[in-house]
Design an enzyme around this catalytic site. Structure first.
Site, PDB file in Angstrom:
ATOM      1  CB  ALA A  28      -0.934  -0.013   1.198  1.00  0.00           C
ATOM      2  CG  PHE A  39      -5.151  -1.379   4.955  1.00  0.00           C
ATOM      3  CD1 PHE A  39      -5.986  -0.409   4.427  1.00  0.00           C
ATOM      4  CD2 PHE A  39      -5.363  -2.702   4.587  1.00  0.00           C
ATOM      5  CE1 PHE A  39      -7.008  -0.735   3.549  1.00  0.00           C
ATOM      6  CE2 PHE A  39      -6.391  -3.039   3.702  1.00  0.00           C
ATOM      7  CZ  PHE A  39      -7.200  -2.057   3.186  1.00  0.00           C
ATOM      8  CD  GLN A 106       1.356  -6.999   0.566  1.00  0.00           C
ATOM      9  OE1 GLN A 106       0.766  -7.403   1.551  1.00  0.00           O
ATOM     10  NE2 GLN A 106       2.404  -6.214   0.655  1.00  0.00           N
ATOM     11  CB  VAL A 108      -6.834  -3.927  -4.726  1.00  0.00           C
ATOM     12  CG1 VAL A 108      -6.494  -5.245  -4.038  1.00  0.00           C
ATOM     13  CG2 VAL A 108      -7.090  -2.840  -3.671  1.00  0.00           C
ATOM     14  CG  HIS A 126      -4.030  -8.970  -1.464  1.00  0.00           C
ATOM     15  ND1 HIS A 126      -3.399  -8.198  -0.517  1.00  0.00           N
ATOM     16  CD2 HIS A 126      -3.688 -10.250  -1.177  1.00  0.00           C
ATOM     17  CE1 HIS A 126      -2.691  -8.973   0.296  1.00  0.00           C
ATOM     18  NE2 HIS A 126      -2.849 -10.222  -0.095  1.00  0.00           N
ATOM     19  CB  CYS A 137     -24.386 -14.692 -12.594  1.00  0.00           C
ATOM     20  SG  CYS A 137     -24.105 -12.927 -12.869  1.00  0.00           S
ATOM     21  CB  CYS A 161     -28.387 -12.999 -11.644  1.00  0.00           C
ATOM     22  SG  CYS A 161     -27.022 -12.755 -10.488  1.00  0.00           S
ATOM     23  CG  ASN A 224       7.976   0.106   4.233  1.00  0.00           C
ATOM     24  OD1 ASN A 224       7.107   0.326   3.413  1.00  0.00           O
ATOM     25  ND2 ASN A 224       7.704  -0.198   5.481  1.00  0.00           N
TER      26      ASN A 224
END
Ligand code: NAD
Length: 259
Positions: A28, A39, A106, A108, A126, A137, A161, A224
């Site tokens: 992240a 996070f 990781q 998204v 992820h 469906c 659906c 980091n």
């Protein structure tokens, strides 16, 4: 620009130049400079919400829970089409230079692909929030289309659906995509250099990847802002921002290739 990190940047570039199979592993922290909070940092998403309440079980349980999930995703910026930052562009450039085999992420947020990294070389452990999947469906819809309906319906349903719509990202309590996990483990073991960028390395099984690489003899670079459990094994450790240091490292690699 010479500073306290000049030597570390030289060393990182040297390792990249000497390596035949370089893997980047991103978390992240890679995307905070694009405006998406991580996070676990102070002010990050888990300082505002309780992770125990954001599981697949609670999402599937009832529509009130689903509304809370969709509202958290929207607030975090994860549903939006954000822009890559210089760190993402630097990794795409490293691939174009032939010096990056793949990115295991990781994240998204789709930002590696948006920055120009080849989609087939981005292994998303992820999932990807720019897609929405129907839990009945399995129809996949672009997030931007579902977002248009979110204003009217805060727990949207499948138009085909009536099933529950869920971002195509892995929730707590869900399995990771098994083929991508297996491919990531294999590539980690094949790497002779593994670069961790913007991850606390505490979310498993993703955090096994640098361990597999180290066990197979790879060198390790960590960029980091906060400490990680693998800092002691890093050949180069940079406590700084991905968007600042990755471009400097890639510029130094380019200069080395020109020699
Ligand atoms: P994390 O939140 O646990 O840790 C992020 C790390 O990045 C921290 O150690 C922090 O110090 C560091 N960091 C923050 N900004 C940085 C920067 N500019 N440069 C360098 N480092 C920086 O994140 P994680 O380890 O990826 O695990 C959290 C989980 O959250 C993952 O599973 C991921 O799927 C998900 N997540 C993804 C996104 C996204 O897609 N952008 C955003 C939030 C969370």
């Amino acid at each position: 620009m010479a500073d306290e990190y000049s030597k570390a940047i030289e060393q990182a570039a040297e390792l990249i130049l000497r390596s035949g199979c370089v893997t980047a592993f991103t978390g992240a922290g890679m995307s905070t400079e694009s405006g998406i909070p991580d996070f676990r940092s102070p002010g990050g998403i888990w300082s505002k919400a309780n992770p125990d309440e954001f599981t697949i079980q609670s999402f599937m349980a009832d529509s009130e829970n689903r509304k809370r999930h969709w509202s958290l995703f929207s607030e975090s910026g994860l549903t939006l089409d954000m822009e890559p930052n210089p760190g993402h562009y630097a990794l795409a450039e490293l691939e174009r230079l032939g010096k990056l085999r793949c990115i295991i992420t990781q994240n998204v947020d789709n930002l590696h692909q948006k920055a120009g990294s080849s989609p087939e070389n981005v292994l998303e452990l992820h999932g990807n929030m720019q897609r929405v999947v129907c839990m009945s469906c399995r129809e996949v819809t672009p997030m931007r289309e579902v977002l248009k309906r979110l204003a009217m319906d805060s727990a949207p349903q499948c138009l085909l659906c009536g099933g529950i719509l869920k971002p195509d990202a892995v929730f707590f309590g869900e399995m990771l995509p098994q083929q991508i996990l297996a491919d990531s483990a294999e590539i980690s073991r094949q790497s002779d250099l593994f670069i961790v960028i913007g991850s606390t390395l505490v979310v498993y099984p993703a955090a096994y990847m640098p361990v597999y690489a180290l066990e197979a003899g790879a060198k390790l670079i960590i960029i980091n802002l906060s400490e990680t459990p693998l800092d002691q094994y890093a050949d180069v450790r940079i406590t700084g921002k991905a968007g600042e240091f990755m471009p400097r490292i890639v510029d130094t690699v380019k200069a080395g290739m020109a020699l």
